[in-house]
Design a protein around this motif. Structure first.
Motif, short mmCIF file in Angstrom:
data_model
loop_
_atom_site.label_atom_id
_atom_site.label_comp_id
_atom_site.label_asym_id
_atom_site.label_seq_id
_atom_site.Cartn_x
_atom_site.Cartn_y
_atom_site.Cartn_z
N ILE A 163 33.91 38.81 31.05
CA ILE A 163 34.61 38.42 32.27
C ILE A 163 35.55 37.27 31.97
CG2 ILE A 163 32.69 36.91 32.96
CD1 ILE A 163 33.42 37.47 35.88
N ASP A 164 36.76 37.36 32.49
CA ASP A 164 37.71 36.24 32.47
C ASP A 164 37.84 35.74 33.90
OD1 ASP A 164 38.23 36.46 29.78
OD2 ASP A 164 40.12 37.54 30.02
N VAL A 165 37.70 34.44 34.08
CA VAL A 165 37.87 33.84 35.40
C VAL A 165 39.11 32.96 35.37
CG1 VAL A 165 36.83 32.42 37.20
CG2 VAL A 165 35.37 33.86 35.76
N TYR A 166 40.06 33.30 36.22
CA TYR A 166 41.32 32.56 36.31
C TYR A 166 41.30 31.68 37.55
CZ TYR A 166 43.28 35.83 32.88
OH TYR A 166 43.53 36.56 31.75
N PHE A 167 41.72 30.43 37.37
CA PHE A 167 41.69 29.46 38.46
C PHE A 167 43.11 29.07 38.85
CE2 PHE A 167 37.80 28.97 36.04
CZ PHE A 167 36.83 28.93 37.03
N PRO A 168 43.36 28.86 40.14
CA PRO A 168 44.66 28.32 40.55
C PRO A 168 44.81 26.89 40.05
CG PRO A 168 43.17 28.47 42.43
CD PRO A 168 42.48 29.13 41.28
N ASP A 169 46.03 26.40 40.04
CA ASP A 169 46.31 25.09 39.43
C ASP A 169 45.53 23.95 40.09
OD1 ASP A 169 48.02 26.11 37.52
OD2 ASP A 169 49.79 25.92 38.81
N ASN A 170 45.35 24.03 41.38
CA ASN A 170 44.72 22.91 42.10
C ASN A 170 43.28 23.22 42.48
OD1 ASN A 170 45.37 24.93 43.88
ND2 ASN A 170 46.11 23.56 45.51
N HIS A 171 42.53 23.80 41.54
CA HIS A 171 41.18 24.26 41.86
C HIS A 171 40.10 23.18 41.70
CE1 HIS A 171 41.05 24.40 37.49
NE2 HIS A 171 39.73 24.51 37.56
N LYS A 172 40.43 22.07 41.07
CA LYS A 172 39.42 21.06 40.78
C LYS A 172 38.71 20.58 42.04
CE LYS A 172 40.33 20.61 36.29
NZ LYS A 172 39.36 20.96 35.26
N PRO A 226 37.40 31.36 47.39
CA PRO A 226 37.01 32.78 47.32
C PRO A 226 37.45 33.40 45.99
CG PRO A 226 38.89 32.49 48.78
CD PRO A 226 38.44 31.11 48.39
N VAL A 227 36.75 34.44 45.60
CA VAL A 227 37.01 35.09 44.30
C VAL A 227 37.38 36.55 44.53
CG1 VAL A 227 36.03 35.68 42.05
CG2 VAL A 227 35.33 33.56 43.19
N LEU A 228 38.42 36.98 43.83
CA LEU A 228 38.86 38.38 43.89
C LEU A 228 38.61 39.04 42.55
CD1 LEU A 228 42.26 37.97 45.77
CD2 LEU A 228 40.01 38.50 46.72
N PHE A 229 37.95 40.19 42.58
CA PHE A 229 37.57 40.92 41.37
C PHE A 229 38.54 42.04 41.04
CE2 PHE A 229 33.36 39.17 42.28
CZ PHE A 229 32.87 38.91 41.00
N GLU A 230 38.68 42.28 39.74
CA GLU A 230 39.22 43.55 39.25
C GLU A 230 38.32 44.02 38.13
OE1 GLU A 230 43.30 45.86 38.00
OE2 GLU A 230 43.16 43.74 37.47
N PHE A 231 37.66 45.14 38.35
CA PHE A 231 36.82 45.77 37.34
C PHE A 231 37.65 46.87 36.66
CE2 PHE A 231 33.81 43.93 40.28
CZ PHE A 231 32.76 43.50 39.47
N THR A 232 37.91 46.72 35.38
CA THR A 232 38.87 47.60 34.72
C THR A 232 38.30 48.21 33.45
OG1 THR A 232 41.11 47.73 33.80
CG2 THR A 232 39.91 45.66 33.46
N ARG A 233 38.82 49.40 33.09
CA ARG A 233 38.50 49.95 31.78
C ARG A 233 39.75 49.90 30.87
NH1 ARG A 233 38.52 53.13 28.80
NH2 ARG A 233 36.88 54.70 28.97
N TYR A 234 40.78 49.14 31.30
CA TYR A 234 42.02 48.99 30.54
C TYR A 234 42.19 47.59 29.96
CZ TYR A 234 43.15 53.26 33.13
OH TYR A 234 43.12 54.53 33.68
N PHE A 269 48.06 36.09 44.09
CA PHE A 269 46.77 35.60 44.58
C PHE A 269 46.47 34.20 44.05
CE2 PHE A 269 45.41 40.27 44.91
CZ PHE A 269 45.71 40.31 46.26
N LEU A 270 46.74 33.98 42.77
CA LEU A 270 46.51 32.65 42.21
C LEU A 270 47.36 31.59 42.91
CD1 LEU A 270 46.34 33.49 38.40
CD2 LEU A 270 44.49 32.49 39.76
N ASP A 271 48.61 31.95 43.19
CA ASP A 271 49.52 31.01 43.85
C ASP A 271 49.05 30.66 45.27
OD1 ASP A 271 51.10 30.95 41.62
OD2 ASP A 271 52.65 32.30 42.42
N HIS A 272 48.14 31.48 45.81
CA HIS A 272 47.67 31.24 47.18
C HIS A 272 46.17 30.92 47.19
CE1 HIS A 272 51.53 33.24 47.98
NE2 HIS A 272 51.52 32.52 49.08
N ASP A 273 45.73 30.26 46.12
CA ASP A 273 44.40 29.65 46.06
C ASP A 273 43.25 30.65 46.11
OD1 ASP A 273 45.50 27.14 45.80
OD2 ASP A 273 45.47 26.72 47.96
N TYR A 274 43.38 31.69 45.32
CA TYR A 274 42.25 32.58 45.04
C TYR A 274 41.88 32.46 43.57
CZ TYR A 274 42.70 34.95 49.55
OH TYR A 274 42.72 35.24 50.88
#
Length: 586
Positions: A41-50, A55-63, A86-91
């Motif tokens: 799993i890779d978890v990406y955080f918005p710039d101001n997440h500290k 909320p967290v949005l998932f993508e489960f992929t085989r690619y 999504f990242l730009d809007h604090d997800y």
């Protein structure tokens, strides 16, 4: 560069879209799932997440959830426009390599397996227990990951608040595995080769490597993928819906199997799809009618993934920007998640249940029910001299013979090949193809006719061969005689037996099960009825309706039979009727 290699690259680019770097705000980890199998799993955080819970949005992929430079090990930017928005809007984003793919461990025993569905519960549970999670999650995606977004609801994890399945699979046997019961090697072979390269981390063919978790490259995980089935081989060996595709039957490998669990989850869905994308429109409408989840549907006139316009009234041999635009599609997604995960009033409750594109009129309509109000079904009968009209034939022995022409094609940019990332092109002039088929055409309409829903064809048919297939194309013919593709249907003739299914009422249903399959009796009349893919089109005054019948689509489907050339006889007399049934809106 070979055409096939170019297709792989096109699909790789379309799946990964345009890379945006997020190198400083990403963490990678392994999370144990079913039987302790570790998923990457890779978890990406918005710039101001500290110091914030988000909320967290998932993508489960085989690619591949991410990729890296195979020489340096440095990450390659692989986030798409949807992700960045999504990242730009604090997800927070969580990208997961599903079991047996990418850097995850395990062996694939099929696509969308029950084990893979159950894995997702463990991943969600791990995420919502992290200090940066506010306990609310959603899921989104296109194609494979659009389907996994819907399947996430089947886990019934209480943290799931909304999902956005995009251009997703519903009944995987009928689309995309074996449309009409047939094998479409043209695009399945390419997809099979591509996912095999991904699973084996074929750097020489892909020009990149899967992104590692931590410092060490996932050699042991990739070794476990060695026993993944070859998709084309598995599909070739699984001709029926009750055949096993890997370790599971097709019937266990799609959202239909999980109807009860998905409906009981009551998770709201925003479903994005297209009339002309394989069978995704049919799946979307069946879900809307038979699953209890709150749903909003946008039925577009686009290629797979919504990247380009596909209307044959506006598109010829060059790509045209889609409607809604890419930015409008981004806003739809964001507003939907903001409404359910951030409790911002985005007016989502006031959106129509379904907003659908109407070809011919080239604009959107909307409805809160499906089918729309005032739908009726009318019949057009096949008659002498290639005529199609509302009058039942009175001839005692009317019949037309058609020697199957195996050069007939819908081209290489059609509703099936768009699943591999290609635009839909060249459906605006079907006259040359029509000349190779058996056609029936109405007189020019005296009044415009609105068709919305699922057309049906019923043929009294005999064949000189036990094996064969039938394709039927619905077309619009303008006053200058130019014919345009509207939709299509087909059937491998061994599956002609009708069966009952709660999802189909006035529409003929075929089980595609081995027990219902049988060869065609040679030169004996059989009633062959099947559905075409749903559509919505305004046939304008002065235009005509045409159906074109064929026994092949050479650039998409395997030749049936492999040897010999069948002659199909279409009976159109008062004893043996053949007709087109259209859903119209009064």
């Amino acid at each position: 560069m070979t055409a096939k290699r170019f297709l792989f690259i096109l699909f790789f680019v379309s799946v990964n879209q345009f890379g945006f770097s997020q190198a400083n705000n990403v963490e990678s980890d392994y999370v144990p799932a079913v039987n302790g199998t570790k998923l990457a799993i890779d978890v990406y955080f918005p710039d101001n997440h500290k110091n914030r819970k988000l909320p967290v949005l998932f993508e489960f992929t085989r690619y591949w959830r991410g990729k890296e430079d195979p020489k340096t090990g440095n990450p390659i930017a692989s986030l798409g426009k949807v992700d960045k928005n999504f990242l730009d809007h604090d997800y927070i984003l969580a990208k997961v390599d599903v079991r047996g793919t990418g850097a995850s461990y395990g062996v694939r025993t099929g696509e969308y397996t029950p084990t893979e569905v159950k894995d997702a519960w463990y991943i969600v549970d791990w995420v919502v227990n992290q200090p940066w999670s506010n306990g609310k999650v959603g899921a989104y995606g296109t194609s494979y990951s659009g389907t996994t977004a819907e399947l996430l609801c089947a886990t019934q994890h209480p943290a799931i608040k909304a999902v956005i399945p995009g251009w997703s699979d519903f009944d995987v046997y009928e689309s995309p595995s074996r449309p009409y019961g047939m094998l479409a090697t043209s695009f399945i072979a390419a997809w099979s080769q591509y996912v095999n390269w991904l699973d084996q981390n074929s750097v020489e063919n892909l020009g990149a490597s899967v992104r590692r978790v931590g410092e060490d490259f996932p050699i042991d995980a990739i070794k476990e993928h060695k026993n993944n089935p070859i998709v084309l081989e598995a599909l070739t060996a699984a001709p029926y819906k009750d055949s096993k595709f890997g370790d599971f039957k097709f019937e266990e490998l799609d959202p239909v199997h999980w109807k009860k669990e998905i409906s009981e989850s009551n998770v709201p869905m925003l479903v994005l799809t297209s009339w002309l994308d394989a069978g995704t429109a049919e799946g979307t409408l069946l879900r809307l009618q038979h699953f209890d989840n709150p749903q909003k549907v946008v039925m577009m006139p686009t290629s797979h993934g919504g990247g380009s316009h596909a209307s044959p009234f506006l598109v010829s041999d060059k790509m045209v920007d889609p409607v809604p635009s890419v930015n409008e599609q981004l806003k739809l997604r964001l507003d939907f998640f903001d409404h359910y995960l951030k409790e911002k009033d985005k007016g989502v409750e006031d959106w129509p249940t379904i907003k659908y594109y109407n070809f011919g009129e080239e604009s959107f309509k909307q409805s809160d029910i499906w089918p729309p109000e005032n739908q009726e079904r009318i019949k057009y009968y096949l008659n002498a001299d290639g005529k199609l009209d509302n009058l039942e034939p009175d001839e005692p022995q009317g019949m037309d013979k058609y020697l199957v022409d195996f050069s007939v094609s819908t081209g290489t940019n059609n509703r099936w090949t768009t699943q591999m990332g290609k635009p839909i092109l060249n459906l605006d002039n079907r006259n040359a193809a029509d000349s190779l088929m058996l056609t029936y055409t109405t007189t020019p309409l005296k009044e415009s006719l609105q068709i919305t829903g699922t057309p049906v064809i019923s043929l009294s048919l005999s064949s000189t061969h036990q094996e064969g297939g039938v394709f039927v194309y619905l077309e619009d013919v303008d006053p200058d005689g130019k014919s345009r593709y509207i939709t299509e249907g087909g059937l491998l003739l061994e599956h002609r037996k009708l069966a009952k299914n709660d999802r189909f009422d006035e529409i003929p249903y075929h089980s595609f099960k081995k027990s219902d399959a049988s060869p065609m009796p040679i030169d004996e009349i059989e009633e062959v009825s099947f559905k075409l893919h749903p559509t919505s089109i305004l046939i304008k005054k002065g235009h005509a309706i045409r159906i074109a019948l064929a026994g092949a689509d050479k650039d998409t489907f395997n030749k049936v039979p492999t040897e010999g050339i069948p002659t199909l006889s279409i009976y159109r007399n008062k004893t043996h009727l053949s007709f087109l049934e259209l859903p119209i809106i009064k």
